[in-house]
Design a protein around this motif. Structure first.
Motif, PDB file in Angstrom:
ATOM      1  N   ARG A  71      25.328 -29.469  -2.335  1.00  0.00           N
ATOM      2  CA  ARG A  71      24.025 -29.415  -1.665  1.00  0.00           C
ATOM      3  C   ARG A  71      23.888 -28.260  -0.672  1.00  0.00           C
ATOM      4  N   PRO A  82      29.508 -28.507  -8.642  1.00  0.00           N
ATOM      5  CA  PRO A  82      28.411 -29.135  -9.364  1.00  0.00           C
ATOM      6  C   PRO A  82      27.796 -30.242  -8.520  1.00  0.00           C
ATOM      7  N   ARG A  83      26.492 -30.284  -8.432  1.00  0.00           N
ATOM      8  CA  ARG A  83      25.708 -31.224  -7.617  1.00  0.00           C
ATOM      9  C   ARG A  83      25.939 -31.064  -6.108  1.00  0.00           C
ATOM     10  N   ASP A 105      15.314 -31.166  -3.151  1.00  0.00           N
ATOM     11  CA  ASP A 105      15.427 -32.633  -3.115  1.00  0.00           C
ATOM     12  C   ASP A 105      14.476 -33.231  -2.093  1.00  0.00           C
ATOM     13  N   ARG A 135      19.867 -29.236  -4.302  1.00  0.00           N
ATOM     14  CA  ARG A 135      21.184 -29.453  -4.911  1.00  0.00           C
ATOM     15  C   ARG A 135      21.340 -28.614  -6.180  1.00  0.00           C
ATOM     16  N   ASP A 148      31.457 -28.262  -0.943  1.00  0.00           N
ATOM     17  CA  ASP A 148      30.566 -29.385  -1.264  1.00  0.00           C
ATOM     18  C   ASP A 148      29.157 -29.136  -0.743  1.00  0.00           C
ATOM     19  N   ARG A 167      17.816 -27.261  -7.088  1.00  0.00           N
ATOM     20  CA  ARG A 167      16.552 -28.004  -7.148  1.00  0.00           C
ATOM     21  C   ARG A 167      16.262 -28.623  -5.783  1.00  0.00           C
ATOM     22  N   THR A 192      21.683 -27.759  -9.820  1.00  0.00           N
ATOM     23  CA  THR A 192      21.150 -28.503 -10.983  1.00  0.00           C
ATOM     24  C   THR A 192      22.216 -28.650 -12.068  1.00  0.00           C
TER      25      THR A 192
END
Ligand SMILES: C[S@@+](CC[C@H](N)C(=O)[O-])C[C@H]1O[C@@H](n2cnc3c(N)ncnc32)[C@H](O)[C@@H]1O
Length: 231
Positions: free
Chosen positions: A123, A120-121, A206, A229, A89, A204, A231
Motif C-alpha cells: 500500500r 504484491p497488494r 482505495d 494498493r 509492505d 488502485r 493491483t
C-alpha cells in the motif's frame, strides 16, 4: 540545478517547523490508514529530517543528504529508489512531497517506482495539498510572524493551464536581515487525475481522506490523502 535541491537544503527548515506531537499524530494516522501490522516494512519517501520515521517504524529516502544524519535513511532520488522489487509492505509520502518534478511524466515515474518496490497488494499513502481547497481560498500573498519574531511573507502564483502553484518567500529576521527565497513549485492534481495516474502506474485508489483527522475527503478539505494498493 532543480529548485528543490537548493530550496530544501537552504530555506525549508527556516520556513517550516513541526512540534514532535504533531509529527507523532500524523505518523499514527498514516499507520492506521494503511492498516499496518507490527513489523511491517515501511518506506518514508522524501522523509526530510525524519520526523515521521520513528512513529512509522520506517526507513527513509531523501535527496538532501545533510538532513539524514543519524537516521535509518538513504540519500536517493525518488525516481530511482535503492530498493529491490517488492522490498516493502508500504510506502508513505508525507506533507506534499509529490508534484515537485519537472512534468507529470516525471511524477508518473515516481509512482511506477513506488509500485516496483511495493510487494504484491502493498500500500501507498500519498499526502497532498488539496487543489480544490488551495484554489477556493486562493490569496496571492500572505504573511506570518514566527514565535521568535521572524516575519515570513509568501507570494503565490497559480498557473491555471499547467495547474502549478509556485510560492516564493521573503524572510525578515528579528534583527531586520532580509532573505529572499525563490521558494517552491508544486503540481496540484485533481482527484480524478491522481486516480488515473495511479491506475496507469499499477496502483488502485482505495480510499481518500481529507486530513490527518481521518475525515473523508471533500472539496473543502485542506489535504487530499490518497491510499492506494498495488493491483
Ligand atoms: C516538504 S518536504 C517533506 C519532508 C517530510 N516528509 C516531512 O513531512 O517533514 C519534501 C522533501 O522531499 C525531498 N525531495 C525533494 N525532491 C526530491 C527528489 N527528487 N527525490 C527525493 N527526495 C526529494 C526534499 O529534500 C525534502 O526533504
Amino acid at each position: 540545478m532543480s529548485w528543490y535541491v537548493d530550496f530544501f537544503k537552504r530555506d525549508y527548515a527556516r520556513l517550516y517547523s513541526f512540534e514532535p506531537e504533531r509529527s507523532a499524530r500524523e505518523a499514527a494516522f498514516a499507520r492506521n490508514a494503511l492498516k499496518l501490522e507490527d513489523g511491517a516494512r515501511v518506506l518514508d519517501l522524501c522523509c526530510g529530517r525524519g520526523r515521521h520515521l520513528r512513529g512509522l517504524g520506517a526507513v527513509g529516502v531523501d535527496l538532501d543528504r545533510e538532513s539524514l544524519h543519524g537516521l535509518p535513511a538513504a540519500c536517493a532520488e525518488m525516481r530511482a529508489l535503492p530498493l529491490r522489487n517488492g522490498a516493502v509492505d508500504a510506502v508513505v509520502s508525507m506533507f506534499s512531497s509529490f508534484g515537485y518534478l519537472e512534468n507529470d511524466e516525471e511524477d508518473r515515474r515516481v509512482l511506477r517506482e513506488i509500485a516496483r518496490v511495493l510487494r504484491p497488494r502493498g500500500r501507498l499513502l500519498l499526502d497532498l495539498l488539496n487543489r480544490e481547497y488551495a484554489l477556493a481560498g486562493f490569496a496571492p500573498s500572505a504573511q506570518r510572524v514566527e514565535e521568535d519574531g521572524t516575519l515570513i511573507v509568501e507570494q503565490r502564483r497559480f498557473d491555471a493551464l499547467g495547474s502549478r502553484l509556485s510560492v516564493s518567500f521573503v524572510i525578515v529576521s528579528p534583527s531586520g536581515e532580509r532573505t529572499d527565497s525563490p521558494g517552491h513549485s508544486l503540481q496540484l492534481y485533481t482527484l480524478t487525475e491522481l486516480a488515473r495516474m495511479l491506475e496507469e502506474s499499477g496502483l488502485r485508489l482505495d480510499r481518500v481522506f481529507g486530513g490527518y483527522d481521518a475525515s473523508d475527503y471533500a472539496l473543502e478539505s485542506p489535504r487530499m490523502v490518497a491510499v492506494a494498493r498495488v493491483t
